[in-house]
Design a protein around this motif. Sequence first.
Motif, short mmCIF file in Angstrom:
data_model
loop_
_atom_site.label_atom_id
_atom_site.label_comp_id
_atom_site.label_asym_id
_atom_site.label_seq_id
_atom_site.Cartn_x
_atom_site.Cartn_y
_atom_site.Cartn_z
N GLY A 1 -24.19 32.78 8.85
CA GLY A 1 -23.17 32.54 9.86
C GLY A 1 -22.47 33.84 10.20
O GLY A 1 -22.50 34.80 9.43
N TYR A 2 -21.84 33.84 11.38
CA TYR A 2 -21.20 35.06 11.88
C TYR A 2 -19.85 34.74 12.48
O TYR A 2 -19.68 33.70 13.11
CB TYR A 2 -22.09 35.72 12.95
CG TYR A 2 -23.49 35.95 12.47
CD1 TYR A 2 -23.85 37.12 11.82
CD2 TYR A 2 -24.47 34.96 12.63
CE1 TYR A 2 -25.13 37.32 11.35
CE2 TYR A 2 -25.76 35.15 12.17
CZ TYR A 2 -26.08 36.34 11.53
OH TYR A 2 -27.35 36.52 11.07
N ILE A 3 -18.90 35.64 12.28
CA ILE A 3 -17.61 35.58 12.95
C ILE A 3 -17.30 37.00 13.39
O ILE A 3 -17.11 37.88 12.53
CB ILE A 3 -16.48 35.07 12.04
CG1 ILE A 3 -16.79 33.67 11.51
CG2 ILE A 3 -15.16 35.05 12.80
CD1 ILE A 3 -15.78 33.17 10.50
N TYR A 4 -17.28 37.23 14.68
CA TYR A 4 -17.05 38.55 15.25
C TYR A 4 -18.01 39.54 14.60
O TYR A 4 -19.19 39.47 14.82
CB TYR A 4 -15.57 38.93 15.12
CG TYR A 4 -15.21 40.23 15.79
CD1 TYR A 4 -15.51 40.45 17.13
CD2 TYR A 4 -14.59 41.25 15.09
CE1 TYR A 4 -15.20 41.65 17.75
CE2 TYR A 4 -14.27 42.45 15.70
CZ TYR A 4 -14.58 42.65 17.03
OH TYR A 4 -14.27 43.84 17.63
N LYS A 5 -17.55 40.44 13.76
CA LYS A 5 -18.44 41.40 13.09
C LYS A 5 -18.77 40.99 11.66
O LYS A 5 -19.50 41.68 10.97
CB LYS A 5 -17.81 42.79 13.09
CG LYS A 5 -17.70 43.40 14.46
CD LYS A 5 -17.16 44.81 14.38
CE LYS A 5 -17.05 45.42 15.76
NZ LYS A 5 -16.53 46.78 15.70
N GLY A 6 -18.23 39.89 11.20
CA GLY A 6 -18.49 39.42 9.83
C GLY A 6 -19.78 38.63 9.74
O GLY A 6 -20.14 37.87 10.63
N ARG A 7 -20.48 38.81 8.62
CA ARG A 7 -21.74 38.11 8.36
C ARG A 7 -21.60 37.37 7.03
O ARG A 7 -21.14 37.95 6.05
CB ARG A 7 -22.87 39.14 8.31
CG ARG A 7 -24.23 38.55 8.20
CD ARG A 7 -25.28 39.65 8.30
NE ARG A 7 -26.61 39.05 8.20
CZ ARG A 7 -27.67 39.70 7.80
NH1 ARG A 7 -27.61 40.97 7.48
NH2 ARG A 7 -28.82 39.08 7.74
N TYR A 8 -22.02 36.12 6.98
CA TYR A 8 -21.84 35.28 5.81
C TYR A 8 -23.16 34.60 5.43
O TYR A 8 -23.78 33.95 6.27
CB TYR A 8 -20.77 34.21 6.06
CG TYR A 8 -19.45 34.82 6.41
CD1 TYR A 8 -18.50 35.07 5.42
CD2 TYR A 8 -19.15 35.17 7.71
CE1 TYR A 8 -17.29 35.65 5.74
CE2 TYR A 8 -17.93 35.76 8.04
CZ TYR A 8 -17.01 36.00 7.05
OH TYR A 8 -15.81 36.59 7.36
#
Length: 110
Positions: free
Chosen positions: A80-87
């Motif tokens: 999953g992704y939020i803006y520039k974050g990757r999870y």
Amino acid sequence: MRYLKLLILISTLVTGGGCAAAQSSSLACKQEALNASQKLLAFYRDNDDRITIDNKVTPLAKIKNPANTKQLFDVLETWGYIYKGRYRMRLIFSSDCTLMGEEILEYASL
């Protein structure tokens, strides 16, 4: 010669030689994994409206049920992704696609 046999036996036991190969998880619960990933990341990041979940679901090796080692759970990995974050998220399912566990890790170099 006796020590060589002992060394081979120990290395076989340590490396897991002679054990059956790990079974790969089924993709039968793919849609459940995608839905659970969305919910997990939303919970983890306070319902951020920029969340996106990659449609690719990777089946990993099955794991044993800690309560009954004769039963195996499927493990499916999603991103999953939020803006520039990757999870990275790993979701654990029983054979009837009941969610049994979940793991989330922010993929970052510190």
